[in-house]
Design a protein around this motif. Structure first.
Motif, PDB file in Angstrom:
ATOM      1  N   SER A 201       0.859  -1.183   0.000  1.00  0.00           N
ATOM      2  CA  SER A 201       0.000   0.000   0.000  1.00  0.00           C
ATOM      3  C   SER A 201       0.893   1.230   0.000  1.00  0.00           C
ATOM      4  CB  SER A 201      -0.919   0.002   1.219  1.00  0.00           C
ATOM      5  OG  SER A 201      -1.929   0.989   1.079  1.00  0.00           O
ATOM      6  N   GLY A 202       0.267   2.395  -0.084  1.00  0.00           N
ATOM      7  CA  GLY A 202       1.033   3.634  -0.076  1.00  0.00           C
ATOM      8  C   GLY A 202       1.710   3.876   1.263  1.00  0.00           C
ATOM      9  N   LEU A 203       2.860   4.498   1.227  1.00  0.00           N
ATOM     10  CA  LEU A 203       3.600   4.809   2.446  1.00  0.00           C
ATOM     11  C   LEU A 203       2.738   5.584   3.431  1.00  0.00           C
ATOM     12  CD1 LEU A 203       6.214   5.061   4.143  1.00  0.00           C
ATOM     13  CD2 LEU A 203       6.752   7.118   2.805  1.00  0.00           C
ATOM     14  N   SER A 204       1.941   6.522   2.928  1.00  0.00           N
ATOM     15  CA  SER A 204       1.134   7.366   3.809  1.00  0.00           C
ATOM     16  C   SER A 204       0.141   6.548   4.627  1.00  0.00           C
ATOM     17  CB  SER A 204       0.390   8.427   2.994  1.00  0.00           C
ATOM     18  OG  SER A 204      -0.494   7.826   2.071  1.00  0.00           O
ATOM     19  N   GLU A 205      -0.266   5.388   4.105  1.00  0.00           N
ATOM     20  CA  GLU A 205      -1.241   4.561   4.808  1.00  0.00           C
ATOM     21  C   GLU A 205      -0.592   3.648   5.845  1.00  0.00           C
ATOM     22  OE1 GLU A 205      -4.809   3.755   1.811  1.00  0.00           O
ATOM     23  OE2 GLU A 205      -2.880   3.340   0.902  1.00  0.00           O
ATOM     24  N   PHE A 206       0.650   3.221   5.603  1.00  0.00           N
ATOM     25  CA  PHE A 206       1.300   2.247   6.487  1.00  0.00           C
ATOM     26  C   PHE A 206       2.294   2.846   7.472  1.00  0.00           C
ATOM     27  CE2 PHE A 206       0.862  -1.934   3.855  1.00  0.00           C
ATOM     28  CZ  PHE A 206      -0.499  -1.949   4.147  1.00  0.00           C
ATOM     29  N   LYS A 207       2.878   3.986   7.115  1.00  0.00           N
ATOM     30  CA  LYS A 207       3.955   4.518   7.953  1.00  0.00           C
ATOM     31  C   LYS A 207       3.531   4.792   9.401  1.00  0.00           C
ATOM     32  CE  LYS A 207       7.818   7.760   8.030  1.00  0.00           C
ATOM     33  NZ  LYS A 207       7.655   8.165   9.435  1.00  0.00           N
ATOM     34  N   PRO A 208       2.342   5.361   9.664  1.00  0.00           N
ATOM     35  CA  PRO A 208       1.979   5.599  11.069  1.00  0.00           C
ATOM     36  C   PRO A 208       1.998   4.325  11.907  1.00  0.00           C
ATOM     37  CG  PRO A 208       0.495   6.779   9.610  1.00  0.00           C
ATOM     38  CD  PRO A 208       1.319   5.881   8.743  1.00  0.00           C
ATOM     39  N   TYR A 209       1.605   3.208  11.316  1.00  0.00           N
ATOM     40  CA  TYR A 209       1.560   1.938  12.045  1.00  0.00           C
ATOM     41  C   TYR A 209       2.959   1.330  12.170  1.00  0.00           C
ATOM     42  CZ  TYR A 209      -3.337   2.663  11.071  1.00  0.00           C
ATOM     43  OH  TYR A 209      -4.588   3.221  10.996  1.00  0.00           O
ATOM     44  N   ALA A 210       3.793   1.595  11.172  1.00  0.00           N
ATOM     45  CA  ALA A 210       5.182   1.154  11.282  1.00  0.00           C
ATOM     46  C   ALA A 210       5.891   1.928  12.383  1.00  0.00           C
ATOM     47  CB  ALA A 210       5.896   1.340   9.946  1.00  0.00           C
ATOM     48  N   ASP A 211       5.609   3.220  12.483  1.00  0.00           N
ATOM     49  CA  ASP A 211       6.204   4.047  13.536  1.00  0.00           C
ATOM     50  C   ASP A 211       5.767   3.572  14.922  1.00  0.00           C
ATOM     51  OD1 ASP A 211       7.454   5.559  11.600  1.00  0.00           O
ATOM     52  OD2 ASP A 211       6.010   7.201  11.668  1.00  0.00           O
ATOM     53  N   GLN A 212       4.550   3.021  15.006  1.00  0.00           N
ATOM     54  CA  GLN A 212       4.026   2.509  16.279  1.00  0.00           C
ATOM     55  C   GLN A 212       4.461   1.071  16.548  1.00  0.00           C
ATOM     56  OE1 GLN A 212      -0.254   2.933  15.937  1.00  0.00           O
ATOM     57  NE2 GLN A 212      -0.088   5.106  15.395  1.00  0.00           N
ATOM     58  N   LYS A 213       5.289   0.509  15.641  1.00  0.00           N
ATOM     59  CA  LYS A 213       5.779  -0.877  15.761  1.00  0.00           C
ATOM     60  C   LYS A 213       4.628  -1.881  15.714  1.00  0.00           C
ATOM     61  CE  LYS A 213       9.952   0.709  16.419  1.00  0.00           C
ATOM     62  NZ  LYS A 213      10.924   0.695  15.301  1.00  0.00           N
ATOM     63  N   ARG A 214       3.614  -1.579  14.919  1.00  0.00           N
ATOM     64  CA  ARG A 214       2.495  -2.511  14.754  1.00  0.00           C
ATOM     65  C   ARG A 214       2.642  -3.338  13.480  1.00  0.00           C
ATOM     66  NH1 ARG A 214      -3.005   0.643  15.352  1.00  0.00           N
ATOM     67  NH2 ARG A 214      -3.798  -1.493  15.310  1.00  0.00           N
ATOM     68  N   LEU A 215       3.485  -2.888  12.575  1.00  0.00           N
ATOM     69  CA  LEU A 215       3.833  -3.646  11.386  1.00  0.00           C
ATOM     70  C   LEU A 215       5.243  -3.242  10.961  1.00  0.00           C
ATOM     71  CD1 LEU A 215       3.560  -1.507   8.790  1.00  0.00           C
ATOM     72  CD2 LEU A 215       1.137  -1.949   9.148  1.00  0.00           C
ATOM     73  N   ARG A 216       5.820  -4.010  10.041  1.00  0.00           N
ATOM     74  CA  ARG A 216       7.208  -3.747   9.649  1.00  0.00           C
ATOM     75  C   ARG A 216       7.293  -3.553   8.136  1.00  0.00           C
ATOM     76  NH1 ARG A 216      10.617  -7.994   9.312  1.00  0.00           N
ATOM     77  NH2 ARG A 216       9.344  -9.085  10.850  1.00  0.00           N
ATOM     78  N   ILE A 217       7.864  -2.435   7.708  1.00  0.00           N
ATOM     79  CA  ILE A 217       8.084  -2.171   6.287  1.00  0.00           C
ATOM     80  C   ILE A 217       9.414  -2.792   5.889  1.00  0.00           C
ATOM     81  CG2 ILE A 217       8.481  -0.376   4.559  1.00  0.00           C
ATOM     82  CD1 ILE A 217       6.630   1.450   6.202  1.00  0.00           C
ATOM     83  N   ILE A 218       9.387  -3.654   4.863  1.00  0.00           N
ATOM     84  CA  ILE A 218      10.621  -4.349   4.459  1.00  0.00           C
ATOM     85  C   ILE A 218      11.197  -3.824   3.147  1.00  0.00           C
ATOM     86  CG2 ILE A 218      10.010  -6.442   5.716  1.00  0.00           C
ATOM     87  CD1 ILE A 218       9.267  -7.694   2.984  1.00  0.00           C
ATOM     88  N   ALA A 219      10.427  -3.025   2.393  1.00  0.00           N
ATOM     89  CA  ALA A 219      10.952  -2.461   1.149  1.00  0.00           C
ATOM     90  C   ALA A 219      10.026  -1.355   0.656  1.00  0.00           C
ATOM     91  CB  ALA A 219      11.104  -3.538   0.079  1.00  0.00           C
ATOM     92  N   VAL A 220      10.566  -0.497  -0.202  1.00  0.00           N
ATOM     93  CA  VAL A 220       9.784   0.566  -0.839  1.00  0.00           C
ATOM     94  C   VAL A 220       9.944   0.444  -2.347  1.00  0.00           C
ATOM     95  CG1 VAL A 220      10.058   2.089   1.144  1.00  0.00           C
ATOM     96  CG2 VAL A 220      11.696   2.237  -0.721  1.00  0.00           C
ATOM     97  N   THR A 221       8.952   0.915  -3.084  1.00  0.00           N
ATOM     98  CA  THR A 221       8.962   0.736  -4.540  1.00  0.00           C
ATOM     99  C   THR A 221       9.496   1.958  -5.287  1.00  0.00           C
ATOM    100  OG1 THR A 221       6.714   1.589  -4.859  1.00  0.00           O
ATOM    101  CG2 THR A 221       6.939  -0.757  -4.335  1.00  0.00           C
TER     102      THR A 221
END
Length: 317
Positions: A201-221
């Motif tokens: 999904s878009g960074l804007s949708e996932f980043k807040p949850y990644a910052d909260q350590k609720r999910l982990r971003i492993i790569a960007v496109t």
């Protein structure tokens, strides 16, 4: 007295179009609340209000599904000749029109501006054994059906990105277990709970949850690494894929020349404002401003480009 009445009547008639032009904006977001199209619909108008560019208010209608074509159909059918009606749209909508063989398309709407590019990210649950892009490739090669991948609408940027990643792993894109959702906001709880093993999904949708350590971003496109995101690009990880989800705004079918000029002026002022530059940074969006006729030419080229990519991935004939 008659001359005064005539003057007032003439003044009222002259002012009537201005009153219409100054009415609250009616904004269609062809996706669910909290998703990328919702943000693309609301944030520009909110910033316009903050910057004093357009302060007459706005109302957003969310209508997701079928790659955004359901919202597009309602927009076209209900906003003809309305200078105050606009809609957020982007790459996903074009793919949705092609894949769904939609009876409605962009031929009758009024192209206004491309505003931003929202790079896709690959994310996994915090406790996932998948740590890297190489782990994703290995899982796909072993059994693509055993890796449920969540993303946006069928034929959108997320599915195209997933298909290109699969292709780089030697896996046929049509073998993917791809599960579409109306918005990234609906993906998050499923990803956090582990019901989905991988999501795009878009960074804007996932980043807040990644910052909260609720999910982990492993790569960007994106072409280059993104500020504030501790993850490599797909190219760095050995997958030669660069793709972005641009978003913009279209106007109603039959929008007048005066209405189009009014919105183009507003968006130019928005683009030049420090408030918008801050909003881009806050949401992790890249500036992709393109207005008027230049945006219309871009849309024509994008239709052809997406048709070709979707054919190459075997998603359309």
């Amino acid at each position: 007295m008659r001359s005064i009445r005539q003057f007032l009547a003439t003044f009222a008639l002259a002012a009537a179009p201005l009153a219409v032009m100054a009415a609250p904006a009616k904004v269609m977001a062809p996706g669910g609340p909290g998703g990328g199209y919702d943000a693309a619909a609301r944030v520009p108008l909110q910033v316009m209000q903050q910057a004093g560019i357009f302060t007459d208010g706005f109302q957003v209608t969310n209508k997701g599904g079928a790659g955004g074509t359901i919202g597009l159909a309602e927009f076209i059918n209900t906003s003809k000749n309305d200078d105050n009606a606009i809609m957020s749209m982007g790459a996903i909508l074009i793919g949705g029109i092609i894949l769904n063989k939609s009876p409605v398309n962009l031929d009758t709407v009024t192209p206004l501006v491309r505003l931003m590019d929202d790079a896709d990210v690959l994310a996994v649950p915090m406790n996932s054994p998948i740590k890297t892009v190489d782990d994703v490739l290995k899982a796909l090669r072993a059994n693509p059906g055993a890796l449920p991948i969540g993303g946006g609408s069928v034929g959108g940027t997320d599915q195209v990105a997933a298909g290109l990643i699969a292709k780089s792993a030697g896996v046929a894109p049509n073998k993917l277990n791809y599960i579409p959702y109306p918005s990234g906001a609906e993906l998050v709880p499923l990803l956090v709970s582990g019901q989905i093993k991988l999501a795009l999904s878009g960074l804007s949708e996932f980043k807040p949850y990644a910052d909260q350590k609720r999910l982990r971003i492993i790569a960007v496109t994106s072409e280059k690494r993104l500020p504030g995101v501790d993850a490599p690009t797909l190219k760095e990880a050995g997958v030669n894929v660069v793709i972005g989800n641009w978003r913009g705004i279209i106007g109603a079918p039959g929008m007048s020349a005066k209405g189009k000029a009014m919105w183009l002026d507003r968006f130019q002022k928005l683009h030049d404002s420090p408030q918008w530059k801050k909003a881009l940074a806050d949401h992790g969006w890249a500036d992709a401003y393109l207005a008027g006729d230049d945006f219309a030419k871009f849309l024509d080229a994008e239709k052809k480009s997406q048709q070709q990519v979707l054919q190459e991935l075997g998603l359309v004939k």
